[in-house]
Write an enzyme that holds these catalytic residues in place. Sequence first.
Site: not given
Length: 434
Positions: A225, A250, A319
């Site tokens: 992340d 990410e 997201d």
Amino acid sequence: MKLSLTRNRWIVRFLGFLFAFLLLVVLITAPGALAADYNGTGKEVILQGFHWTSYKPENNGNKHWYQIVKENAQNINRAGFDYVWFPPPSRSAASDNSYLPTEWYTLENGYGTENELKEAVTALKPTLALADIVINHRCGTATGGADFTNPAFGNSEQNRSAVVTGDDCNCGTGKPEERHHNGSISESNDAGRDLDHTNPLVQAKVKEFLDKLKTEIGFAGWRYDQVRGYNGYYVGLYNDASKPVLSVGEFWDDNSQAVVDWVDETRGKSMAFDFPTRAALVDATLNQNYSRLKTISGKSPGVIGMWPEMSVTFIENHDTEAVRNGGQKRFPDDKVMQGYVYILTHPGIPTVFWRHFFDGGDSQKAQIVKLIEIRKNAGITSKSSVFIEPNTDGKYAAIVDGKVAIKIGSASWSPGDGWKVALDGPDYAVWTKS
């Protein structure tokens, strides 16, 4: 004469050894040279195994999310998914998506208990599980500051040294945020304490955490992340220690070069989500601007046009979906299948969003399964070659590996003789060799 011949033989042997050594150095240090072990085989398809509100039992028939995954394990296997990306497994500072972890080692949160997590991971086999690794930031156990426990980075002073200097808490004594190789400053997280990954204590605990997830739970790989928050070198370091079968970061940026630069930072030891390809697909399908799917040089846009074997493609995630951001960044609902026709037939490793597969209706689910079948039967991989039809007026058309042809958009197009329609729908079609 004998001495001269002997000396010449030794010179030849020495030069041969030197050449082999230099070649080995080049291979080892070249971008992606050590990447194969951490980036799968290139043949896989991923399912994102959760969405933004998965942690709420009231949305799941009063069941924990891990139970939902377990109950759907056979459906996931039959659909042809090779990996399921799980949400963050640790206890969180809030009863939410667990993206503000506190106690890394307490594997219980809104998604379920540690035992339920183990059962879900086991039930999915032979499909493998990827854990969402949130190590850019962390919250303290009681205060949200640097009072880290389970694990601590050491005593209170060592806990503070694990946080970067300049963090919003004013409690960090570590080094300042690092810069990425392109010169940009690492991204901070206001809600959590940004960790100093140059600190050996932080590195040691991250490695222990990954080992725990791998050996005690059965996770096979990682989704890192918010990797804009620390240098990609450390992702490579943690992958060398944990040996995942697949790693993806990410790095949220629509600039292809920026994403590729981050992959280079990892020394080719992790793939990245292809945000630039998603941005091009949103523009192309929403505005019928299909020229966005072809560069001036005739290649695909995004990471798949620059370093396809390091690209993990997607059209939606937790997201970007509407419930998270009010629809500002979502993929157009009526263009979802156009998006999957593209990513499930093109290079990169494609990712299917849970809501699109399980909540989009039986017809959409069947079409996604069919696309996965077409991809695997044709042997399309992350490195497959793409020929893009030059004329993008009202359509995007391409032939992949000479085995699969696709068209998205309202304009008509056909790959010609020797092809048969394998899938079609509103403004999209897929052909295979007859």
